[in-house]
Design a protein around this motif. Structure first.
Motif, mmCIF file in Angstrom:
data_model
loop_
_atom_site.group_PDB
_atom_site.id
_atom_site.type_symbol
_atom_site.label_atom_id
_atom_site.label_comp_id
_atom_site.label_asym_id
_atom_site.label_seq_id
_atom_site.Cartn_x
_atom_site.Cartn_y
_atom_site.Cartn_z
ATOM 1 N N PRO A 68 -2.126 -28.799 -18.612
ATOM 2 C CA PRO A 68 -2.197 -30.182 -19.095
ATOM 3 C C PRO A 68 -0.835 -30.693 -19.566
ATOM 4 C CG PRO A 68 -4.066 -28.914 -19.911
ATOM 5 C CD PRO A 68 -3.139 -27.932 -19.250
ATOM 6 N N GLU A 69 -0.019 -29.807 -20.105
ATOM 7 C CA GLU A 69 1.326 -30.208 -20.537
ATOM 8 C C GLU A 69 2.166 -30.667 -19.348
ATOM 9 O OE1 GLU A 69 -0.417 -27.654 -23.621
ATOM 10 O OE2 GLU A 69 -0.194 -27.446 -21.449
ATOM 11 N N GLN A 70 2.116 -29.897 -18.258
ATOM 12 C CA GLN A 70 2.891 -30.266 -17.075
ATOM 13 C C GLN A 70 2.338 -31.543 -16.446
ATOM 14 O OE1 GLN A 70 3.340 -27.127 -14.187
ATOM 15 N NE2 GLN A 70 4.267 -28.458 -12.658
ATOM 16 N N ALA A 71 1.013 -31.667 -16.401
ATOM 17 C CA ALA A 71 0.396 -32.879 -15.850
ATOM 18 C C ALA A 71 0.780 -34.107 -16.676
ATOM 19 C CB ALA A 71 -1.113 -32.721 -15.811
ATOM 20 N N THR A 72 0.862 -33.936 -17.989
ATOM 21 C CA THR A 72 1.278 -35.037 -18.864
ATOM 22 C C THR A 72 2.710 -35.436 -18.587
ATOM 23 O OG1 THR A 72 -0.266 -34.365 -20.604
ATOM 24 C CG2 THR A 72 1.600 -35.738 -21.262
ATOM 25 N N ASN A 73 3.584 -34.439 -18.444
ATOM 26 C CA ASN A 73 4.994 -34.736 -18.147
ATOM 27 C C ASN A 73 5.130 -35.512 -16.837
ATOM 28 O OD1 ASN A 73 5.811 -33.431 -20.474
ATOM 29 N ND2 ASN A 73 6.239 -31.489 -19.440
ATOM 30 N N GLU A 74 4.360 -35.110 -15.822
ATOM 31 C CA GLU A 74 4.416 -35.802 -14.536
ATOM 32 C C GLU A 74 3.892 -37.228 -14.659
ATOM 33 O OE1 GLU A 74 3.782 -31.884 -11.603
ATOM 34 O OE2 GLU A 74 2.300 -33.501 -11.661
ATOM 35 N N ALA A 75 2.802 -37.402 -15.403
ATOM 36 C CA ALA A 75 2.229 -38.736 -15.571
ATOM 37 C C ALA A 75 3.196 -39.653 -16.312
ATOM 38 C CB ALA A 75 0.906 -38.641 -16.324
ATOM 39 N N ILE A 76 3.809 -39.134 -17.354
ATOM 40 C CA ILE A 76 4.777 -39.932 -18.118
ATOM 41 C C ILE A 76 5.952 -40.338 -17.241
ATOM 42 C CG2 ILE A 76 6.503 -39.769 -19.965
ATOM 43 C CD1 ILE A 76 4.431 -38.232 -21.606
ATOM 44 N N LYS A 77 6.437 -39.417 -16.429
ATOM 45 C CA LYS A 77 7.543 -39.719 -15.527
ATOM 46 C C LYS A 77 7.163 -40.824 -14.547
ATOM 47 C CE LYS A 77 10.639 -37.582 -12.102
ATOM 48 N NZ LYS A 77 10.984 -36.312 -11.400
ATOM 49 N N GLN A 78 5.955 -40.740 -13.987
ATOM 50 C CA GLN A 78 5.498 -41.751 -13.035
ATOM 51 C C GLN A 78 5.344 -43.115 -13.707
ATOM 52 O OE1 GLN A 78 1.934 -39.841 -11.730
ATOM 53 N NE2 GLN A 78 2.974 -38.475 -10.296
ATOM 54 N N ILE A 79 4.818 -43.124 -14.920
ATOM 55 C CA ILE A 79 4.636 -44.383 -15.642
ATOM 56 C C ILE A 79 5.993 -45.027 -15.941
ATOM 57 C CG2 ILE A 79 3.860 -45.394 -17.826
ATOM 58 C CD1 ILE A 79 1.582 -43.292 -17.798
ATOM 59 N N LYS A 80 6.953 -44.232 -16.360
ATOM 60 C CA LYS A 80 8.281 -44.770 -16.656
ATOM 61 C C LYS A 80 8.943 -45.316 -15.396
ATOM 62 C CE LYS A 80 10.807 -42.374 -19.624
ATOM 63 N NZ LYS A 80 11.435 -41.228 -20.328
ATOM 64 N N GLN A 81 8.730 -44.661 -14.268
ATOM 65 C CA GLN A 81 9.283 -45.167 -13.014
ATOM 66 C C GLN A 81 8.670 -46.506 -12.624
ATOM 67 O OE1 GLN A 81 8.436 -41.841 -10.403
ATOM 68 N NE2 GLN A 81 10.403 -40.854 -10.796
ATOM 69 N N ILE A 82 7.363 -46.646 -12.845
ATOM 70 C CA ILE A 82 6.687 -47.920 -12.559
ATOM 71 C C ILE A 82 7.241 -49.029 -13.450
ATOM 72 C CG2 ILE A 82 4.487 -49.140 -12.769
ATOM 73 C CD1 ILE A 82 3.136 -46.470 -11.930
ATOM 74 N N PHE A 83 7.361 -48.770 -14.718
ATOM 75 C CA PHE A 83 7.849 -49.799 -15.644
ATOM 76 C C PHE A 83 9.300 -50.164 -15.374
ATOM 77 C CE2 PHE A 83 3.910 -49.375 -17.709
ATOM 78 C CZ PHE A 83 3.809 -50.331 -18.712
ATOM 79 N N ALA A 84 10.085 -49.218 -14.863
ATOM 80 C CA ALA A 84 11.486 -49.500 -14.576
ATOM 81 C C ALA A 84 11.649 -50.512 -13.450
ATOM 82 C CB ALA A 84 12.207 -48.192 -14.213
ATOM 83 N N GLN A 85 10.611 -50.692 -12.645
ATOM 84 C CA GLN A 85 10.688 -51.621 -11.508
ATOM 85 C C GLN A 85 10.310 -53.037 -11.905
ATOM 86 O OE1 GLN A 85 8.242 -49.935 -8.407
ATOM 87 N NE2 GLN A 85 9.302 -47.967 -8.481
ATOM 88 N N TRP A 86 9.887 -53.234 -13.144
ATOM 89 C CA TRP A 86 9.477 -54.569 -13.588
ATOM 90 C C TRP A 86 10.540 -55.192 -14.497
ATOM 91 C CZ3 TRP A 86 4.536 -57.104 -12.932
ATOM 92 C CH2 TRP A 86 3.720 -56.452 -12.004
#
Length: 481
Positions: free
Chosen positions: A463-481
């Motif tokens: 779950p820790e690794q899955a959280t890190n991946e999810a956070i990374k993906q969310i930050k990438q999405i927000f960086a495009q806005w």
């Protein structure tokens, strides 16, 4: 026979086909042809318009609408459209589409500059409308909202007050139609088989979910069947039900992804740890065998089907589609099928519910702006929208405040509607986080939480690794806005 019932029968037929492999060849051919005929018949029904005017006629108002859970829903909007046609002399091309087909089709038609005039799509309010408003693809409907603004609760106005980045302004770019939130549906009679009832269901967080695990164990021991599951949790990346329910789990653990200004908070270590906790909590039910294995592949109707086919004892759902599908059977509707609110949060406080507000939008490229605005103004008149929602069987709840006290919605003998209306009007509620920042609509559309759960279950990551991946993906999405 309701649309859901037909879908259930088709699902059963498809599920049981392998056992006929050794039958004579002609039987297989007959079954195959029958399924094809059924599929084609249903498909044609889904896309038939209530009015058969030519879609190329420039005088016709084109409306795309969600295919309802029941025939009553479709007939209700057809009647509403017909009434407006008679009053105005205008003509409408009303088309129905199912599930995720409508937002996807809308995207394609927008790209080629040929969208419908009006669209009402379940799920678009979370994953499409904020994006379209941001891009300047939706028409401003302030003139529709303002005359009736005082009839709506503040959160309804907030939900449709989008920012248009092309015009550099915030305004009303959608019209609220109905609302819903997650409730939990279960079989009372299955509990009775093991000597349990609703009064035995704990109200605390851990006790509540542990109860359904025990129900599964007891039912399997009593029935000598290993194919019944206590919990109908969705896990697939293809179902919006997955992220809708998991967003409620995040809420239960008080996870705040965004601040009031729409800024990400996920770099905060406490927020990160709560996400880990929520993902771990959710995944364990699957890992421990209390969720059907095929939940990894469910689409939105599949948790409904699993409950209605009694493969699961309970399931969360974001509408009243489950009780609506059995409304014609009063004994099942009022007595066998139960509805529950969430238990208290892990910290002991009452659950705060996340509201879904379905919305009709008018596209900026519409060639029928005046007619479309006139139709939307007609649609949200109190008496019109009330008649429509009632005729649709109460599958979705009214947003207009004056309708909440109507005996139809408050009827205590209707356990499903009365419980749901009380939850959304009297309970603690909030909107999805796209309201703070439209970038979050992409997080939902990409089903980041469903992907994280799948990584834990299928790829065996922590779950820790899955959280890190999810956070990374969310930050990438927000960086495009």
């Amino acid at each position: 026979m309701t649309f859901k019932t037909k879908a259930n029968q088709i699902a059963k037929s498809s599920h049981n086909q392998p056992q006929y492999r050794h039958y004579r060849k002609y039987v297989l051919i007959v079954l195959t042809l029958s399924l094809i005929i059924i599929a084609c018949t249903n498909s044609s029904k889904l896309k038939l318009s209530s009015v058969t005017h030519s879609p190329t006629d420039n005088t016709v108002l084109k409306i795309w609408w969600d295919k309802g859970f029941t025939v009553d829903e479709d007939e209700a909007i057809q009647q509403l459209v017909s009434n407006w046609e008679k009053q105005t002399g205008n003509k409408v091309k009303l088309s129905f589409y199912i599930g995720d087909e409508l937002p996807q089709k809308a995207r394609r038609f927008i790209q080629v500059g040929n969208p419908p005039d009006i669209m009402m799509s379940s799920g678009a309010e979370r994953v499409l409308n904020p994006y379209l408003a941001w891009k300047g693809k939706l028409a401003d409907v302030t003139n529709v909202i303002e005359p009736v603004k005082n009839l709506y609760p503040e959160y309804a106005l907030q939900a449709v007050n989008y920012y248009n980045n092309a015009a550099k302004k915030r305004s009303y770019y959608a019209v609220p139609i109905n609302q819903s939130t997650v409730h939990i549906f279960y079989w009372r009679d299955l509990l009775e088989q093991i000597g349990r009832s609703e009064k035995d269901i704990p109200k605390d967080w851990d006790g509540f979910w542990e109860f359904w695990k025990q129900v599964q164990n007891n039912l399997r021991a009593k029935q000598q069947k290993q194919d019944i599951y206590g919990l109908g949790f969705p896990f697939s990346t293809g179902a919006s039900d997955t992220y809708i329910f998991f967003e409620h789990i995040l809420e239960a653990y008080d996870v705040q992804i965004l601040d009031s200004k729409g800024k990400l908070l996920i770099d905060n270590q406490k927020v990160r740890q709560k996400i880990v906790q929520a993902l771990d909590w959710y995944a364990k039910f699957y890992q421990q065998g209390y969720v059907p294995p095929d939940a990894l592949n469910w689409l939105n109707p599949d948790n409904n089907r699993s409950l209605l086919n009694r493969l699961v004892v309970m399931t969360p759902n974001n509408t009243l589609s489950i009780p609506c599908s059995v409304r014609q059977d009063p004994n099942t509707y009022r007595h066998k099928l139960g509805i529950l609110k969430f238990p208290n949060k892990p910290n002991g406080k009452p659950m705060r519910y996340i509201l879904t507000l379905r919305q009709a939008v008018l596209f900026a490229d519409s060639q029928q702006q005046k007619k479309a605005l006139d139709f939307l103004a007609y649609l949200i008149q109190s008496e019109v929208i009330d008649k429509y929602l009632k005729a649709a069987g109460g599958c979705n709840l009214p947003i207009i405040k004056t309708l909440w006290q109507d005996p139809f919605w408050k009827d205590p003998t209707d356990p499903h509607v009365s419980t749901a209306i009380k939850t959304v009007t009297e309970g603690s509620t909030r909107l999805f986080s796209y309201v703070q920042n439209p970038a979050y609509s992409v997080v939902l559309e990409e089903n980041i939480w469903g992907k994280a759960l799948n990584r834990i279950i299928e790829d065996k990551i922590s779950p820790e690794q899955a959280t890190n991946e999810a956070i990374k993906q969310i930050k990438q999405i927000f960086a495009q806005w």
